[in-house]
Design a protein around this motif. Structure first.
Motif, PDB file in Angstrom:
ATOM      1  N   GLU A  80       0.819  -1.207   0.000  1.00 43.27           N
ATOM      2  CA  GLU A  80       0.000   0.000   0.000  1.00 43.27           C
ATOM      3  C   GLU A  80       0.858   1.264   0.000  1.00 43.27           C
ATOM      4  N   ARG A  81       1.928   1.249   0.770  1.00 45.28           N
ATOM      5  CA  ARG A  81       2.776   2.443   0.851  1.00 45.28           C
ATOM      6  C   ARG A  81       3.476   2.725  -0.480  1.00 45.28           C
ATOM      7  N   LEU A  82       3.942   1.678  -1.136  1.00 46.83           N
ATOM      8  CA  LEU A  82       4.597   1.867  -2.429  1.00 46.83           C
ATOM      9  C   LEU A  82       3.643   2.460  -3.450  1.00 46.83           C
ATOM     10  N   CYS A  83       2.436   1.924  -3.510  1.00 48.11           N
ATOM     11  CA  CYS A  83       1.488   2.401  -4.509  1.00 48.11           C
ATOM     12  C   CYS A  83       0.940   3.774  -4.149  1.00 48.11           C
ATOM     13  N   ALA A  84       0.801   4.071  -2.862  1.00 49.06           N
ATOM     14  CA  ALA A  84       0.374   5.404  -2.453  1.00 49.06           C
ATOM     15  C   ALA A  84       1.410   6.449  -2.842  1.00 49.06           C
ATOM     16  N   ALA A  85       2.663   6.029  -2.980  1.00 50.71           N
ATOM     17  CA  ALA A  85       3.735   6.948  -3.370  1.00 50.71           C
ATOM     18  C   ALA A  85       3.831   7.111  -4.878  1.00 50.71           C
ATOM     19  N   GLY A  86       2.896   6.512  -5.629  1.00 48.81           N
ATOM     20  CA  GLY A  86       2.851   6.716  -7.068  1.00 48.81           C
ATOM     21  C   GLY A  86       3.571   5.680  -7.889  1.00 48.81           C
ATOM     22  N   MET A  87       3.996   4.585  -7.271  1.00 49.63           N
ATOM     23  CA  MET A  87       4.688   3.524  -7.992  1.00 49.63           C
ATOM     24  C   MET A  87       3.787   2.307  -8.120  1.00 49.63           C
ATOM     25  N   THR A  88       4.111   1.433  -9.053  1.00 48.92           N
ATOM     26  CA  THR A  88       3.450   0.142  -9.141  1.00 48.92           C
ATOM     27  C   THR A  88       4.406  -0.927  -8.638  1.00 48.92           C
ATOM     28  N   VAL A  89       3.926  -2.174  -8.553  1.00 55.36           N
ATOM     29  CA  VAL A  89       4.702  -3.229  -7.903  1.00 55.36           C
ATOM     30  C   VAL A  89       4.729  -4.488  -8.761  1.00 55.36           C
ATOM     31  N   LEU A  90       5.918  -5.037  -8.901  1.00 61.27           N
ATOM     32  CA  LEU A  90       6.128  -6.403  -9.386  1.00 61.27           C
ATOM     33  C   LEU A  90       6.441  -7.247  -8.163  1.00 61.27           C
ATOM     34  N   LEU A  91       5.673  -8.287  -7.947  1.00 57.04           N
ATOM     35  CA  LEU A  91       5.910  -9.174  -6.808  1.00 57.04           C
ATOM     36  C   LEU A  91       6.626 -10.439  -7.272  1.00 57.04           C
ATOM     37  N   GLY A  92       7.762 -10.720  -6.652  1.00 53.20           N
ATOM     38  CA  GLY A  92       8.419 -12.002  -6.839  1.00 53.20           C
ATOM     39  C   GLY A  92       7.960 -12.938  -5.738  1.00 53.20           C
ATOM     40  N   ILE A  93       7.251 -13.993  -6.089  1.00 58.04           N
ATOM     41  CA  ILE A  93       6.633 -14.873  -5.097  1.00 58.04           C
ATOM     42  C   ILE A  93       7.277 -16.257  -5.150  1.00 58.04           C
ATOM     43  N   ASP A  94       7.828 -16.676  -4.009  1.00 61.94           N
ATOM     44  CA  ASP A  94       8.391 -18.023  -3.878  1.00 61.94           C
ATOM     45  C   ASP A  94       7.248 -18.973  -3.535  1.00 61.94           C
ATOM     46  N   PRO A  95       7.013 -20.010  -4.333  1.00 57.14           N
ATOM     47  CA  PRO A  95       5.877 -20.908  -4.087  1.00 57.14           C
ATOM     48  C   PRO A  95       6.156 -21.929  -2.986  1.00 57.14           C
ATOM     49  N   ARG A  96       6.435 -21.421  -1.792  1.00 53.59           N
ATOM     50  CA  ARG A  96       6.684 -22.302  -0.640  1.00 53.59           C
ATOM     51  C   ARG A  96       5.863 -21.828   0.549  1.00 53.59           C
ATOM     52  N   ASN A  97       5.244 -22.770   1.224  1.00 52.30           N
ATOM     53  CA  ASN A  97       4.454 -22.485   2.419  1.00 52.30           C
ATOM     54  C   ASN A  97       4.493 -23.725   3.294  1.00 52.30           C
ATOM     55  N   ARG A  98       4.833 -23.553   4.568  1.00 51.65           N
ATOM     56  CA  ARG A  98       5.024 -24.706   5.461  1.00 51.65           C
ATOM     57  C   ARG A  98       3.761 -25.535   5.657  1.00 51.65           C
ATOM     58  N   ILE A  99       2.584 -24.969   5.343  1.00 47.76           N
ATOM     59  CA  ILE A  99       1.362 -25.762   5.516  1.00 47.76           C
ATOM     60  C   ILE A  99       1.062 -26.635   4.298  1.00 47.76           C
ATOM     61  N   TYR A 100       1.867 -26.507   3.260  1.00 49.14           N
ATOM     62  CA  TYR A 100       1.693 -27.337   2.067  1.00 49.14           C
ATOM     63  C   TYR A 100       3.008 -28.016   1.712  1.00 49.14           C
ATOM     64  N   ASP A 101       2.944 -29.292   1.391  1.00 46.78           N
ATOM     65  CA  ASP A 101       4.105 -30.047   0.896  1.00 46.78           C
ATOM     66  C   ASP A 101       5.319 -29.891   1.809  1.00 46.78           C
ATOM     67  N   SER A 102       5.090 -29.857   3.112  1.00 46.88           N
ATOM     68  CA  SER A 102       6.156 -29.786   4.128  1.00 46.88           C
ATOM     69  C   SER A 102       7.078 -28.583   3.941  1.00 46.88           C
ATOM     70  N   GLY A 103       6.557 -27.541   3.307  1.00 42.61           N
ATOM     71  CA  GLY A 103       7.359 -26.327   3.117  1.00 42.61           C
ATOM     72  C   GLY A 103       8.281 -26.369   1.917  1.00 42.61           C
TER      73      GLY A 103
END
Length: 543
Positions: A80-103
């Motif tokens: 929210e802070r980045l976009c409120a400052a007039g920028m857009t966002v590219l998110l790099g998302i690592d597909p890991r979560n400890r509740i799925y597939d043992s992390g």
């Protein structure tokens, strides 16, 4: 009060951020607000002229229970802070979560579907603010894909892309899905992803071309684009990380300007510097110091954001000389560097260094790039360098060979695309690996760079070598004219770097060879190198 601020104060579950104003491409930068960087740096990024910030939203922090998403100021307020400052966002998302597939990296149908649902939730929450998702990070790296997914990185990555595309694109076609994130350009690995169907599910392909010298990045990007053409589905290239360590901070400014010129002219649609600030493990790579103070890199970045990128992407002006780099941004700016020659400009002009400081026109091309605004015509004098192994890597009038030292057979070295950076090599001599900055022989096989003359003249052949290893007996280096030695010496960790030159009188068809031959041990043979053919000693090769 803005819609974005109202949503924050009221705690609305769905945030529709106002997008940044549409317009020409603006530079991007990687940040780590998701890892705890202070919020005060948001305004620093905006003040530099940043268009899009690359950061992350950690899946495990937001979905701690299956299907329950908990966005808090701590785990996602930076968006929210980045976009409120007039920028857009590219998110790099690592597909890991400890509740799925043992992390481990998501691989089971349940985990893959859950990851796709998470990305859809982000798309709904941050519509107009988050403009792209880079799925995974440097997936050709050893530790960046884990568990069963690592046994078949290609299939597992494409399965993730397919699932995300199926869940997100029908309702959010505007969100860019970026796949194939690799450390280096890694065309060989990318080709495997393409063959498995990656290009059906992405809007762009991500690469991280870290390197010491910018020159040559356009050659590699060209090979990646050519591979997509062969598949028949060309997608934009996103350079989502690039940089290097800088011993001298001032070196970052010309590096930045050269890289964006080369990358844009080779077809890169977006680029993101790594990173906004210096960090403990990367202490010289930031645009700003750890305290947020400006550096030469930030000056070059802001200069490009304000003066160059609004004009449109760089286009290379071809003068038939690989050692002359001339790029035009729109119709208003020219960026020039390369091997020495005279330079003339007509019309009212302003000339700048890469960091945006105004200078007088020197009248000569050099290794340091300059930016010229407002010229009517630009003229170049006779090239003083006829061949350069860095500036003209993989191009005529130079050619590269491996030589079987037992039989004397020459084998042309050709581009080899693989898991990492493309290099020149041969299946016949598989241990000879040559790229713009490094060269080495193999056991009982020499590496050769050859200049074939197309004119008569008295020239200088020169070479500089810096051993990259710390032990071993090194190599024997030679400069030959039509097979006759003009200079020879042993070079290795014990001798340190060497620079040498020899006069050569040539006529069309004559061959000047730089030869790197193995000694007894293969250790210590790889060298940083530069080979040049010049008109005079003032333009000898240097490392």
């Amino acid at each position: 009060m803005s819609r974005l601020k109202s949503a924050l104060i009221m705690g609305l579950p769905l945030l529709l951020a106002s997008p940044a104003p549409a317009g020409p491409l603006r530079p991007g930068v990687t940040t780590h607000f998701s890892q705890g960087w202070p919020a005060r740096l948001v305004d620093k990024a905006a003040d530099l002229g940043t268009g899009t910030v690359r950061d992350s939203l950690h899946w495990a922090e937001i979905e701690a229970s299956p299907g329950v998403y908990n966005f808090t100021d701590k785990n996602s307020g930076h968006i929210e802070r980045l976009c409120a400052a007039g920028m857009t966002v590219l998110l790099g998302i690592d597909p890991r979560n400890r509740i799925y597939d043992s992390g481990y990296t998501a691989y089971s149908p349940q985990a893959v579907a859950a990851f796709a649902s998470y990305i859809r939730t982000i798309a709904e929450r941050y519509q107009g603010c988050v403009i792209a998702i880079e799925i995974g990070n440097e997936i050709n790296g050893r530790n960046n894909v884990t568990g069963p997914a690592a046994t078949n990185r290609v299939a597992s990555h494409v399965a993730l892309l397919k699932a995300v595309h199926g869940q997100v694109k029908p309702s959010h076609p505007e969100l860019k899905l970026i796949g194939g994130s690799t450390n280096s350009i890694a065309t060989g690995f990318q080709v495997r992803l393409m063959a498995a169907g990656m290009l059906d599910y992405v809007d762009g392909v991500a690469v991280h071309p870290y390197r010491n010298a910018p020159e040559g990045v356009e050659w590699e990007l060209g090979r990646l684009k050519a591979a997509m053409h062969r598949i028949g589905k060309t997608k934009p290239i996103w350079v989502t990380e690039f940089s290097r360590e800088f011993t001298t901070p001032a070196d970052a400014a010309p590096f930045y300007l050269k890289m964006i010129s080369l990358m844009q002219s080779a077809g890169s649609e977006q680029h993101f510097w790594y990173a906004l600030i210096d960090q403990k493990w990367f202490p010289t790579m930031g645009l700003l110091t750890l305290a947020g103070e400006p550096k030469p890199a930030s000056q070059a970045y802001s200069f490009a954001a304000a003066k160059l990128t609004p004009l449109g992407p760089a286009v290379r002006v071809d003068h038939g000389d690989p050692a002359l780099f001339h790029f035009r941004f729109g119709s208003g700016a020219d960026v020039i560097w390369g091997a020495r020659r005279t330079l003339s400009v007509s019309g009212a002009t302003q000339v700048y260094r890469a960091d945006g400081s105004q200078i007088a026109l020197s009248g000569e091309v050099s290794d340091n790039p300059i930016v010229i605004f407002g010229s009517n015509t630009i003229g170049f004098g006779q090239a003083q360098v006829l061949a350069d192994s860095l500036y003209g890597f993989g191009q005529s009038p130079l050619s590269w060979f491996g030589r079987n030292d037992t039989t004397g057979t020459l084998v042309p070295l050709i581009p080899i695309d693989w898991q990492w950076t493309t290099y020149l090599g041969s299946k016949v001599a598989p241990r000879i690996i040559v790229n713009p900055e490094g060269i080495g022989p193999a056991q009982r096989a020499s590496a050769i760079v050859r200049y074939t003359a197309d004119q008569t003249g008295d020239l200088i052949a020169s070479i500089c070598l810096v051993p990259l290893g710390i032990s071993g007996d090194g190599t024997t280096a030679s400069l030959l004219l039509n097979g006759q030695a003009q200079w020879t010496a042993k070079v290795g960790p014990l001798t340190g770097g060497r620079a040498a030159s020899a006069p050569v009188s040539v006529k069309p068809g004559d061959q000047v060879d730089f030869v790197l031959a193995p000694n007894t041990s293969p250790a210590g043979d790889r060298m940083r190198y530069r080979f040049r053919i010049s008109r005079g000693s003032a333009d000898r090769a240097s490392c």
